[in-house]
Design a protein around this motif. Sequence first.
Motif, short mmCIF file in Angstrom:
data_model
loop_
_atom_site.label_atom_id
_atom_site.label_comp_id
_atom_site.label_asym_id
_atom_site.label_seq_id
_atom_site.Cartn_x
_atom_site.Cartn_y
_atom_site.Cartn_z
N THR A 87 0.83 -1.20 0.00
CA THR A 87 0.00 0.00 0.00
C THR A 87 0.87 1.25 0.00
OG1 THR A 87 -1.76 -1.17 1.19
CG2 THR A 87 -1.83 1.24 1.23
N ASP A 88 1.96 1.22 0.76
CA ASP A 88 2.89 2.35 0.76
C ASP A 88 3.47 2.57 -0.63
OD1 ASP A 88 2.51 2.89 3.42
OD2 ASP A 88 4.26 1.77 4.11
N LEU A 90 2.06 1.79 -3.48
CA LEU A 90 1.01 2.39 -4.30
C LEU A 90 0.83 3.87 -3.99
CD1 LEU A 90 -1.69 -0.44 -4.15
CD2 LEU A 90 -0.42 0.28 -6.18
N ARG A 91 0.88 4.20 -2.69
CA ARG A 91 0.71 5.59 -2.29
C ARG A 91 1.81 6.48 -2.86
NH1 ARG A 91 0.68 4.79 2.73
NH2 ARG A 91 -1.57 4.60 2.99
N HIS A 92 3.03 6.00 -2.80
CA HIS A 92 4.16 6.77 -3.32
C HIS A 92 4.04 6.94 -4.84
CE1 HIS A 92 6.64 5.42 0.40
NE2 HIS A 92 5.97 6.54 0.63
N ILE A 94 1.22 6.97 -6.57
CA ILE A 94 0.14 7.92 -6.83
C ILE A 94 0.60 9.35 -6.59
CG2 ILE A 94 -2.12 8.71 -6.00
CD1 ILE A 94 -2.78 5.73 -5.46
N GLU A 95 1.37 9.55 -5.52
CA GLU A 95 1.91 10.89 -5.25
C GLU A 95 2.82 11.34 -6.38
OE1 GLU A 95 3.82 10.52 -1.50
OE2 GLU A 95 1.95 10.60 -0.33
N SER A 98 0.58 12.24 -9.34
CA SER A 98 -0.19 13.46 -9.09
C SER A 98 0.68 14.70 -9.13
CB SER A 98 -0.89 13.36 -7.73
OG SER A 98 -1.79 12.28 -7.71
#
Length: 271
Positions: A87-88, A90-92, A94-95, A98
């Motif tokens: 999940t981390d 994926l979050r990185h 996405i950041e 973005s």
Amino acid sequence: MPKNAADPEEFGVLQSKRNATRYQILAQIAERQPAVNQQEIADAIGITAQAVSDYLQDLVEHEYVNKHGRGRYEVTKEGVDWLISQTDELRHFIEHISEDVIGQVEVETAIATTAINEGENVSLTMQEGVLRAMSGGTGSATAVAVTSAEAGQDVGITNFDGVVDYDLGSVTIVSIPRVRNGGSSAVDSNRIAEMAEIHDLIAVGGVEAIAVAAAANLEPDIRFGSASAVQEAAAKGLDTLLLCSTDLLSAHTDKLREQNLSYEVVDVADT
């Protein structure tokens, strides 16, 4: 140590389709545990129930999931840790998309004031509350057109540079008494009509304000959501006459103060 614990982590969910499916199934188990319906998981992620069964066996073998009997599963601490790590990732990602990718190719819309070709440099201005683009990159604010357009059409622009030079608008607020305190009859409608002539927009807030506009033979430009609409209009350089019943006054002034926008409250009582 979990059996073959390193195997699922060899490739992240963005690089391995198998890991992406494993991630989805593990998340579904964590959400539904302990009673896990394999068909429901299959329907949720778009694979067959047999495929879910195979993945469940794999997750049990890797000690990411414990099986407690038919249809009863529980994610282990190792499984939770792996979910968090993925999940981390994926979050990185996405950041990064973005901020570093989408942020660089942000596309806004303007109205073309001249014919513009895709890829051409344009100059930007703000007129009548609308962003305008003209051929040639010589203004204080420039961009690059990502679409072609004729004069009067909408055009996509990106790669902004500089600042669009324009003055913020101001808001003149006429506080209208509630009906029990006189309502529209307490306001000089002739004065309202005169004030409207020197403003770009007319806005109303409250029924008493609508009555005042009608008495002054005015058709409001803004009737609904006037607090936010007036704020945006001022931010885009439009001067607005706001007719506002006293009970709604603070909601409008608070919005304007939030953006440090200029306003004044005037008295036009019918004396």
